[in-house]
Motif scaffolding. Structure first.
Motif, mmCIF file in Angstrom:
data_model
loop_
_atom_site.group_PDB
_atom_site.id
_atom_site.type_symbol
_atom_site.label_atom_id
_atom_site.label_comp_id
_atom_site.label_asym_id
_atom_site.label_seq_id
_atom_site.Cartn_x
_atom_site.Cartn_y
_atom_site.Cartn_z
ATOM 1 N N THR A 5 3.709 77.210 -6.497
ATOM 2 C CA THR A 5 3.167 77.580 -7.408
ATOM 3 C C THR A 5 2.604 79.039 -7.943
ATOM 4 O OG1 THR A 5 1.039 76.472 -6.930
ATOM 5 C CG2 THR A 5 2.944 74.917 -7.861
ATOM 6 N N PHE A 6 2.283 79.562 -6.591
ATOM 7 C CA PHE A 6 1.467 80.881 -6.887
ATOM 8 C C PHE A 6 2.075 81.540 -5.360
ATOM 9 C CE2 PHE A 6 -2.033 83.500 -5.790
ATOM 10 C CZ PHE A 6 -2.218 84.146 -7.112
ATOM 11 N N THR A 7 2.154 82.764 -5.407
ATOM 12 C CA THR A 7 2.208 83.370 -4.143
ATOM 13 C C THR A 7 1.678 84.680 -3.611
ATOM 14 O OG1 THR A 7 4.775 82.687 -4.539
ATOM 15 C CG2 THR A 7 4.201 84.892 -3.231
ATOM 16 N N TYR A 14 9.249 84.666 -9.614
ATOM 17 C CA TYR A 14 9.353 83.839 -10.872
ATOM 18 C C TYR A 14 9.860 82.639 -10.579
ATOM 19 C CZ TYR A 14 11.463 83.352 -15.388
ATOM 20 O OH TYR A 14 11.884 82.771 -16.708
ATOM 21 N N PRO A 15 9.617 81.471 -11.094
ATOM 22 C CA PRO A 15 8.966 81.394 -12.610
ATOM 23 C C PRO A 15 7.568 81.511 -12.613
ATOM 24 C CG PRO A 15 9.641 79.241 -12.196
ATOM 25 C CD PRO A 15 10.072 80.053 -11.187
ATOM 26 N N GLU A 16 6.913 81.715 -11.548
ATOM 27 C CA GLU A 16 5.430 81.755 -11.326
ATOM 28 C C GLU A 16 4.868 82.659 -12.019
ATOM 29 O OE1 GLU A 16 4.593 82.203 -7.194
ATOM 30 O OE2 GLU A 16 5.900 80.392 -6.894
ATOM 31 N N ASN A 37 -1.889 79.487 -12.344
ATOM 32 C CA ASN A 37 -1.062 78.376 -11.296
ATOM 33 C C ASN A 37 -0.066 77.717 -12.128
ATOM 34 O OD1 ASN A 37 -0.734 77.252 -8.524
ATOM 35 N ND2 ASN A 37 -1.521 75.617 -9.263
ATOM 36 N N ALA A 38 0.663 78.407 -12.821
ATOM 37 C CA ALA A 38 1.402 78.004 -14.119
ATOM 38 C C ALA A 38 2.927 78.618 -14.080
ATOM 39 C CB ALA A 38 0.516 78.327 -15.388
ATOM 40 N N SER A 39 3.658 78.232 -14.985
ATOM 41 C CA SER A 39 4.833 78.626 -15.257
ATOM 42 C C SER A 39 5.050 78.547 -16.988
ATOM 43 C CB SER A 39 6.055 78.109 -14.634
ATOM 44 O OG SER A 39 5.955 76.685 -15.132
ATOM 45 N N LEU A 40 6.114 79.322 -17.402
ATOM 46 C CA LEU A 40 6.362 79.287 -18.836
ATOM 47 C C LEU A 40 7.574 78.360 -18.960
ATOM 48 C CD1 LEU A 40 5.392 80.255 -21.705
ATOM 49 C CD2 LEU A 40 6.513 82.406 -21.261
ATOM 50 N N ASP A 41 7.698 77.490 -19.792
ATOM 51 C CA ASP A 41 8.792 76.700 -20.274
ATOM 52 C C ASP A 41 9.296 77.541 -21.488
ATOM 53 O OD1 ASP A 41 10.838 75.177 -21.047
ATOM 54 O OD2 ASP A 41 9.834 73.214 -20.307
#
Lengths: 345, 433
Positions: B346-348, B366-368, B277-281
């Motif tokens: 946050t998630f799909t 994206y960006p999930e 449940n994340a994304s990449l910065d």
């Protein structure tokens, strides 16, 4: 614009603006000429007029200039005819023929190579005790080249009257400056060679002219090299073969346009009572006619026989080159005689 | 190369050049070493008067779309290419009627007087733009391969040398016509419309929703390295549970589907495995672990995929989720989703099984960093714990994850947890708030 204005005569101040307008007009027309097929690849300089004109304004008429392909605003101000960049981009053999009266090298397309030429010229000036300085102008991308470091090192070791001017327009084609160097400024690289380094707002023609004057004076008197970083912004594409919208977002473009040196300088001159709408319109008209004149000149000189490419290489052609010239001439003429038209011209 | 101008051949033949002259503009190399360009749109038409440098067309090369300023002031007499057509450099594109005399002399574009410049090299308009380096293009020429027909294998749909070689070595089914231009054709008369492209096909503008979806998919797929893991889960208990709850839900006016159970199972697992449940910065080199559970729901719509967002799934009951899902789906079809209802997931989850299909390899929203897919539930033969064979309702489950952030082990543990909750849905009771 902040700080004390330089001690410059009013007509000078207005003259700089006139040149900025002329060269902006030229730049836009040159872009169109490329799209129309009348010239080849062209590197626009819009946004850098103040940095270019400001730095050239400090030179003496017999000083040396070794520049890149994006310095036409400065070169034109220094005395190079407006048709020259057009001939150059059109691939005309005369493209590299700078006026005899000026000590300006043909533009250098190889990134950073002109720094070495500049150092050589500075060295010669020193040996000949001519009191000339050699200014070499390059972009931020060039500072990542080996030639940059070799040039600065040799100039520093030999104590040469060389002025290294970096037009930091933030973009080496599509690479932003912070991604090609880990230092905060180009100017600080001077420390490594124990020479002076300056960082100037290159979009402020007054600041640029003021710093460049003291730099040129010092280099001439003390016979030492100096590095100057003019912080500016390339408003347009890298060249006519480039599309900056692919790598720059609209926000940055807008911020760049807001810092346009023409806008800033016009505001300053207007506030000083040196410029009004009528004068500006007149300048625009004059700019247009100067550019039209250059285009007409290009079209007048535009078409030459292919074999003349050999003519500008040596003062006197060596036998081997003469032979090649003759051979090419025979082939082209034979081709034409075959009824293939003038396509080989 | 400096002039694209020439006298009207007919007039030249008569030796009488009138005040109105013809200027034929030849498509130059508008980039740097390009050899063809596509006419995106004409900004002028026959009969229009144009000024010098007035935009006349937008054309597209390998690199960009660019505006062409008129090379002369005058009247447009003819256009020699259609919008969408791919045109070779050196082709006559526009004929102008201009008033001013030409100081440059005769036939400077290299065509002798009387010889008509032909409308050569107009490639069929059906050609798509091929991305390939000059070296690859050369290889294709040498091998006689038409780049248009090569399946690109490189990043961003680029055709690589190996793709060309593979194509060259593969047996060719039908008429593999060479890359050479079509036969030169006569100048089109100004009164005749340009011949439309032959062949039975429709050309549909690629824009709007379709374009936006495409951009999003390309960004996702070419940014995050995708890996998909798949499994099957025996959902006999879930089927039974849903059946038993349906009457109660219906009494309360709610149609109970499997999706709310899937969402609950997913969120339960997400809470235990926050890296999903994340994304990449990328800019800050940080992985952002989100403490909110807003789940995107892929909804199929005739106008294109829509992904409404069901917010705070962790804080809602199965019944509540059912109600909101129905409302969101309706709004998605009507295109009336508000910003919070269409952004910030946050998630799909994609229930591709509702349309058929047991397995799929979904693209991350994206960006999930991960997307869960559920397949159709159908009776399948499975081996039970005691070794006997039985027919049970089985659902395919798939998880596509961004391998930059998530490794295979973590993905498997997450998916196992989801499957455990779907296989034994009563376990969800333990997670109730």
């Amino acid at each position: 614009m902040v700080g004390t204005p330089p001690n410059v005569a009013e007509d000078h101040l207005v003259d700089w603006f006139r040149w900025m307008i002329t060269m902006r007009t030229f730049d836009q027309r040159a872009w169109n000429l490329q799209r129309q097929g009348k010239i080849g690849t062209y590197a626009p300089f819009s946004g850098q007029e103040a940095a270019q004109i400001g730095c050239m304004s400090a030179l003496r008429a017999d000083d040396w200039i070794a520049s890149s392909y994006r310095e036409w605003a400065g070169l034109a101000y220094f005395g190079v005819p407006l048709v020259q960049p057009l001939l150059s981009s059109a691939g005309h053999p005369d493209g590299g023929c700078m006026p005899e009266s000026l000590n300006v090298l043909p533009i250098q397309v190889v990134i950073g190579a002109q720094l070495l030429h500049g150092v050589g010229l500075a060295w010669a000036s020193k040996l000949q005790q001519q009191g000339r300085v050699a200014m070499t102008v390059f972009g931020d991308g060039a500072t990542s080249q080996g030639d940059f470091h070799e040039a600065l090192n040799l100039a520093s070791v030999m104590k040469l009257p060389a002025i290294f001017v970096c037009q930091n327009n933030r973009w080496a084609i599509s690479l932003p400056v912070e991604r090609q160097m880990n230092v905060r400024s180009v100017a600080q690289r001077a420390l490594a060679y124990d020479i002076d380094g300056f960082r100037v707002d290159g979009n402020d023609v007054l600041a640029t002219a003021q710093v460049m004057r003291s730099v040129v004076d010092r280099v001439r008197q003390e016979q030492v090299p100096v590095l100057v970083e003019l912080v500016t912004y390339r408003l347009g594409a890298h060249t006519t073969a480039d599309d900056p919208t692919r790598y720059r977002d609209a926000g940055e473009q807008a911020a760049g346009a807001a810092a346009d040196p023409l806008v800033r300088y016009a505001a300053y001159l207007t506030a000083q009572g040196l410029l009004d709408a009528a004068a500006r319109a007149r300048m625009q008209q004059e700019a247009q006619s100067a550019v039209d004149h250059a285009v007409a000149e290009l079209e007048r000189r535009g078409r030459v026989d292919a074999w003349t490419v050999f003519d500008q290489v040596y003062a006197t052609r060596p036998a081997q080159l003469e032979e090649q010239r003759h051979e090419l001439q025979q082939r082209v003429l034979a081709h034409r005689a075959d009824g293939a038209g003038g396509g080989a011209r | 190369m400096l002039e694209g101008e020439q006298k009207d051949p007919a007039q030249a033949d008569r030796g009488a050049v009138g005040p109105i002259r013809s200027y034929q503009w030849i498509l130059p190399d508008v980039g740097e070493g390009i050899h063809e360009a596509e006419i995106v749109r004409w900004l002028v038409g026959p009969g229009d008067w144009v000024g010098l440098d007035q935009p006349i067309a937008d054309i597209q090369t390998d690199k960009s779309v660019m505006e062409i300023p008129s090379p002369v002031a005058g009247q447009v007499a003819r256009l020699f290419a259609q919008e969408g057509q791919l045109v070779r450099i050196g082709t006559v594109l526009v004929e102008f009627a201009v008033a001013a005399p030409n100081p440059a002399g005769d036939a400077p574009n290299g065509l002798p007087p009387g010889q008509s410049p032909h409308q050569a090299n107009l490639a069929p308009s059906s050609e798509r733009r091929v991305l390939a380096t000059p070296a690859v293009r050369r290889l294709a020429r040498e091998l006689g391969v038409n780049l248009q027909q090569v399946t690109p294998g490189g990043e961003g749909g680029r055709v690589r040398a190996e793709d060309v070689r593979r194509h060259a070595n593969a047996p060719q089914p039908t008429d593999d016509h060479p890359v050479e231009p079509v036969e030169p054709v006569e100048l089109v008369e100004p009164t005749a419309p340009l011949a439309s492209s032959p062949g039975r096909m429709d050309r549909v503008p690629f824009r709007g929703t379709r374009r936006a979806i495409a951009d999003h998919m390309v960004k996702a797929k070419f940014t995050a390295p995708h890996v998909t893991t798949m499994d099957e889960v025996d959902v006999a208990r879930l089927v039974a549970l849903r059946e038993s709850l349906r009457p109660e839900a219906e009494r309360r006016g709610v149609r109970l589907t499997y999706l709310p159970f899937v969402l609950k199972a997913a969120v339960t697992a997400l809470r235990e495995y926050p890296y999903l449940n994340a994304s990449l910065d990328d800019e800050r080199a940080e992985i952002v672990l989100k403490r909110e559970y807003h789940i995107g729901i892929a909804v199929d719509d005739p106008t294109g995929l829509v992904v409404p967002v069901l917010r705070d799934v962790d804080q809602k009951s199965i019944l509540q989720l059912s109600v909101e899902l129905a409302a969101l789906t309706e709004k998605a079809h009507a295109r009336t989703l508000s910003v919070p209802e269409s952004h910030g997931s946050t998630f799909t989850v994609t229930n591709f099984g509702s349309l058929g299909g047991r397995f799929a390899t979904p693209i991350i929203n994206y960006p999930e960093v991960a997307i869960l897919g559920t397949g159709r539930i159908e009776q399948r033969p499975i081996v039970l714990a005691d070794g006997s064979l039985a027919a049970r309702p089985v659902m395919g489950v798939v998880l596509t994850f961004d391998h930059r952030v998530i490794d295979g082990g973590l993905a498997a543990r997450f998916l196992n947890r989801v499957m455990g909750l779907l296989g034994y849905p009563e376990r969800l009771l333990l997670e109730m708030l």
